[in-house]
Write an enzyme that holds these catalytic residues in place. Structure first.
Site, PDB file in Angstrom:
ATOM      1  N   HIS A 135       0.834  -1.197   0.000  1.00 29.42           N
ATOM      2  CA  HIS A 135       0.000   0.000   0.000  1.00 29.42           C
ATOM      3  C   HIS A 135       0.871   1.251   0.000  1.00 29.42           C
ATOM      4  O   HIS A 135       2.093   1.176   0.176  1.00 29.42           O
ATOM      5  CB  HIS A 135      -0.930   0.015   1.221  1.00 29.42           C
ATOM      6  CG  HIS A 135      -2.142  -0.833   1.061  1.00 29.42           C
ATOM      7  ND1 HIS A 135      -2.158  -2.176   1.380  1.00 29.42           N
ATOM      8  CD2 HIS A 135      -3.386  -0.551   0.597  1.00 29.42           C
ATOM      9  CE1 HIS A 135      -3.358  -2.677   1.135  1.00 29.42           C
ATOM     10  NE2 HIS A 135      -4.116  -1.712   0.655  1.00 29.42           N
ATOM     11  N   LYS A 139      -0.826   4.879   4.532  1.00 36.10           N
ATOM     12  CA  LYS A 139      -1.703   3.923   5.192  1.00 36.10           C
ATOM     13  C   LYS A 139      -1.154   3.618   6.577  1.00 36.10           C
ATOM     14  O   LYS A 139      -0.005   3.211   6.725  1.00 36.10           O
ATOM     15  CB  LYS A 139      -1.850   2.642   4.371  1.00 36.10           C
ATOM     16  CG  LYS A 139      -2.851   1.668   4.986  1.00 36.10           C
ATOM     17  CD  LYS A 139      -3.277   0.598   3.997  1.00 36.10           C
ATOM     18  CE  LYS A 139      -4.301  -0.338   4.616  1.00 36.10           C
ATOM     19  NZ  LYS A 139      -5.519   0.346   5.044  1.00 36.10           N
TER      20      LYS A 139
END
Length: 241
Positions: A135, A139
């Protein structure tokens, strides 16, 4: 439909734009800077809330929705230790709480493929399963909620694994433990890879998101569907798998 946006980061902005393009009205856009504005909203003017904030804010936002009889669609991950308490509150208030670790239709199909493959691999002791997720660097939680859902789907369908563990460096994995590797790289909307590795060959399934639009559209579609429903609901209810 009148929608309250709880969390106005990257996802919140895309969701707001997509909702307005579909003809909906955004009642308010709440983030950490203006959370006090919740006290001044007319809840009779809110059909549904969409919650994509931060793990530290999610429980408070869900609680507010339950206390004010506002159905809520939650996409924030990293608050699962409070899921039981929020479920109890939803039941007590006869509310509607829809949680998904991922609202992408493609990812939810991927969940089903993952569970089916786990069943097929149940007796194949030559293979070691592992999971990797990638990600963007903003995040906050690791592993991702999507990775945890994949891990749980694998564990529930394969009796060789009893739990998952976030892998640190090159540490050796214990027997019966599914390792999850989390990487944070920009730009990366989200990639999830489930692998079964043996000395002879590898079997791999992979889902890669090209952008956030699939997540946002799924959340808006669920928000359109949720009003009038009761209880704690999931993508299985929405997609009728």
């Amino acid at each position: 439909m009148n929608i309250l946006i709880l969390g106005y980061g990257k996802m919140g902005k895309i969701i707001s734009q997509m909702a307005e393009e579909r003809g909906h009205r955004i009642v308010a856009k709440i983030n950490i800077e203006n959370v006090a504005d919740l006290d001044h909203l007319n809840t009779d003017d809110i059909d549904v809330a969409i919650e994509f904030s931060q793990p530290s804010s999610a429980v408070g936002n869900i609680t507010w929705c339950m206390q004010h009889n506002v159905p809520v669609v939650v996409g924030t991950t990293g608050w699962m230790e409070e899921k039981e308490a929020m479920t109890a509150l939803c039941t007590q208030k006869n509310g509607a709480l829809f949680y998904a670790s991922n609202f992408s239709i493609g990812v939810n199909i991927f969940f089903k493929v993952n569970a089916f493959l786990a069943k097929l691999m149940n007796e194949q002791t030559a293979y070691q399963a592992d999971l990797e997720e990638i990600h963007h660097t903003e995040k906050k939680d690791a592993p991702s909620g999507t990775a945890i859902t994949l891990a749980e789907g694998l564990i529930n369908n394969n009796n060789r694994y009893s739990k998952w563990k976030l892998k640190e460096g090159e540490e050796k994995t214990e027997e019966g433990v599914l390792p999850i590797t989390s990487k944070r790289i920009d730009p990366a909307p989200g990639t999830h890879i489930v692998s079964y590795t043996s000395d002879i060959d590898d079997i791999t399934i992979k889902h890669t998101a090209h952008n956030r639009k699939g997540f946002a559209l799924g959340a808006v579609l669920v928000a359109e569907w949720l009003p009038g429903k009761k209880g704690v609901l999931s993508m299985n209810d929405f997609l009728d798998f």
